[in-house]
Write a protein that holds these residues in place. Structure first.
Motif, short mmCIF file in Angstrom:
data_model
loop_
_atom_site.label_atom_id
_atom_site.label_comp_id
_atom_site.label_asym_id
_atom_site.label_seq_id
_atom_site.Cartn_x
_atom_site.Cartn_y
_atom_site.Cartn_z
N GLU A 5 25.08 21.18 -16.61
CA GLU A 5 24.61 22.22 -15.70
C GLU A 5 23.67 23.18 -16.43
N LYS A 6 22.81 23.83 -15.66
CA LYS A 6 21.92 24.84 -16.22
C LYS A 6 22.51 26.21 -15.90
N TYR A 7 22.57 27.08 -16.91
CA TYR A 7 23.18 28.40 -16.73
C TYR A 7 22.12 29.49 -16.88
N LYS A 8 22.30 30.55 -16.11
CA LYS A 8 21.34 31.65 -16.12
C LYS A 8 21.25 32.28 -17.50
N GLU A 9 20.03 32.48 -17.95
CA GLU A 9 19.81 33.04 -19.28
C GLU A 9 20.06 34.54 -19.29
N THR A 10 20.66 35.03 -20.38
CA THR A 10 20.91 36.45 -20.56
C THR A 10 20.11 36.95 -21.76
N ASP A 11 20.23 38.23 -22.07
CA ASP A 11 19.53 38.77 -23.24
C ASP A 11 20.43 38.78 -24.48
N SER A 12 21.53 38.04 -24.44
CA SER A 12 22.44 37.98 -25.57
C SER A 12 21.79 37.27 -26.76
N ARG A 13 22.19 37.67 -27.96
CA ARG A 13 21.73 37.01 -29.18
C ARG A 13 22.49 35.71 -29.43
N TYR A 14 23.56 35.48 -28.67
CA TYR A 14 24.43 34.32 -28.87
C TYR A 14 24.19 33.25 -27.82
N THR A 15 24.16 32.00 -28.26
CA THR A 15 24.05 30.87 -27.35
C THR A 15 25.11 29.83 -27.69
N TRP A 16 25.92 29.48 -26.71
CA TRP A 16 26.92 28.42 -26.87
C TRP A 16 26.28 27.10 -26.48
N ILE A 17 26.49 26.09 -27.30
CA ILE A 17 25.86 24.78 -27.12
C ILE A 17 26.98 23.77 -26.90
N VAL A 18 27.01 23.20 -25.70
CA VAL A 18 28.22 22.52 -25.22
C VAL A 18 27.94 21.08 -24.80
N ASP A 19 28.67 20.15 -25.38
CA ASP A 19 28.74 18.79 -24.85
C ASP A 19 30.17 18.58 -24.37
N PRO A 20 30.39 18.57 -23.07
CA PRO A 20 31.76 18.50 -22.57
C PRO A 20 32.44 17.16 -22.82
N LEU A 21 31.63 16.09 -22.92
CA LEU A 21 32.19 14.76 -23.14
C LEU A 21 31.11 13.89 -23.79
N ASP A 22 31.14 13.82 -25.11
CA ASP A 22 30.19 12.99 -25.85
C ASP A 22 30.79 11.60 -25.98
N GLY A 23 30.03 10.58 -25.56
CA GLY A 23 30.56 9.23 -25.53
C GLY A 23 31.04 8.84 -24.15
N THR A 24 30.34 9.33 -23.12
CA THR A 24 30.78 9.07 -21.74
C THR A 24 30.80 7.57 -21.42
N ASN A 25 29.83 6.81 -21.91
CA ASN A 25 29.83 5.37 -21.63
C ASN A 25 31.07 4.70 -22.22
N ASN A 26 31.48 5.12 -23.41
CA ASN A 26 32.75 4.63 -23.97
C ASN A 26 33.91 5.02 -23.07
N PHE A 27 33.95 6.29 -22.74
CA PHE A 27 35.02 6.86 -21.91
C PHE A 27 35.16 6.09 -20.60
N ALA A 28 34.04 5.87 -19.92
CA ALA A 28 34.05 5.20 -18.62
C ALA A 28 34.42 3.72 -18.74
N SER A 29 34.25 3.16 -19.92
CA SER A 29 34.56 1.74 -20.15
C SER A 29 35.94 1.52 -20.73
N GLY A 30 36.68 2.61 -20.94
CA GLY A 30 38.02 2.48 -21.51
C GLY A 30 38.05 2.35 -23.01
N ILE A 31 36.94 2.69 -23.68
CA ILE A 31 36.86 2.62 -25.15
C ILE A 31 37.24 3.99 -25.70
N PRO A 32 38.27 4.10 -26.52
CA PRO A 32 38.77 5.42 -26.94
C PRO A 32 37.98 6.05 -28.09
N ILE A 33 36.67 6.19 -27.90
CA ILE A 33 35.81 6.86 -28.88
C ILE A 33 34.94 7.84 -28.12
N PHE A 34 35.39 9.07 -28.00
CA PHE A 34 34.67 10.12 -27.28
C PHE A 34 35.25 11.46 -27.72
#
Length: 265
Positions: free
Chosen positions: A73-102
């Motif tokens: 998702e795209k989130y509204k930008e603020t004037d904060s000096r901090y930015t959180w960088i998020v991958d909620p599920l890296d390895g989705t193709n593995n995950f969706a295929s039942g491969i336990p590497i994510f």
């Protein structure tokens, strides 16, 4: 705005990554809805979106004004000096295929410098994390990169992303080059954040991949560096928080890895 302590930022990164992992476990065991992103082989599931929502809620409960850069998702930008960088599920193709590497990956940058990050693999209950100038850890135990000093002692890892063109062909050529340099092996797990965590913990000696997004490498970059390794672009340059060619190693072999990967003119 007061400068947040790295300890506080890291605690939230860890909490957010673990909370996403709990969602991964639920869907991995009970099934998920699977879709495909437009024009690619890149799968997405309802677990991706729910995990991202959970991570964002954990962050915003404590740091409501901070920026968030995330995969789904795209989130509204603020004037904060901090930015959180998020991958909620890296390895989705593995995950969706039942491969336990994510995994989940959560990092935070201050003025563009990553200062805290966490990667959580719920299938192995492994939480990798680091704070700037505080070292790197796995489940509370300090970790270090491999001590290998030659390519012949190295286990390398790579990824193909979803490219079926020039990047794929270059990656295949590079795999051949590494084998001709007599590396011990080349692995492709399908989750860049885990690849980087494994470099940090000494399981892999090095890693490279074309066109990684910031959420794929932000947390892993800091964890590798705090474990004594090096992460750069293909020319040895400092990585921006932008889509980029990423090279990571235990530092000892970094120049040799760059020499193999250097694009042909």
């Amino acid at each position: 705005m007061k400068k947040e302590s790295i300890d506080n930022l890291l605690e939230i990164a860890k909490r957010a990554a673990v909370s996403a992992g709990e969602i991964h476990a639920l869907y991995f065991e009970n099934g998920m809805e699977i879709g495909e992103k437009s024009g690619s082989n890149d799968l997405v599931t309802n677990a991706d979106f729910e995990a991202e929502n959970k991570i964002v809620s954990v962050i915003r409960e404590v740091f409501p004004s901070h920026n968030i850069l995330a995969e789904e998702e795209k989130y509204k930008e603020t004037d904060s000096r901090y930015t959180w960088i998020v991958d909620p599920l890296d390895g989705t193709n593995n995950f969706a295929s039942g491969i336990p590497i994510f995994c989940s990956s959560v990092a935070v940058a201050l003025h563009g410098e990553i200062v805290a990050g966490a990667i959580y693999d719920v299938t192995r209950n492994e939480l990798f994390y680091a704070g700037k100038n505080q070292g790197a850890f796995l489940n509370g135990k300090k970790i270090h990169v491999s001590q290998a000093e030659k390519l012949s002692e190295a286990i390398m890892a790579t990824g193909f992303f979803y490219d079926r063109g020039l990047n794929m062909r270059d990656t295949l050529r590079n795999i051949e080059k590494f084998f001709l340099a007599n590396v011990r092996g080349v692995r492709r797990l399908g989750a860049a954040a885990i690849d980087l965590a494994y470099v940090a913990s000494g399981r892999f000696t090095g890693f490279w991949e074309f066109s990684l997004h910031p959420w794929d490498f932000a947390a892993g970059k800091l964890i590798v560096e705090e474990a004594g390794g090096r992460v750069s672009g293909v020319y040895g340059e400092v990585l921006p928080i932008a889509t980029h060619f990423v090279v990571a190693s235990n530092n000892h072999i970094h120049e040799d890895v760059l020499a193999i990967l250097k694009p042909e003119v």
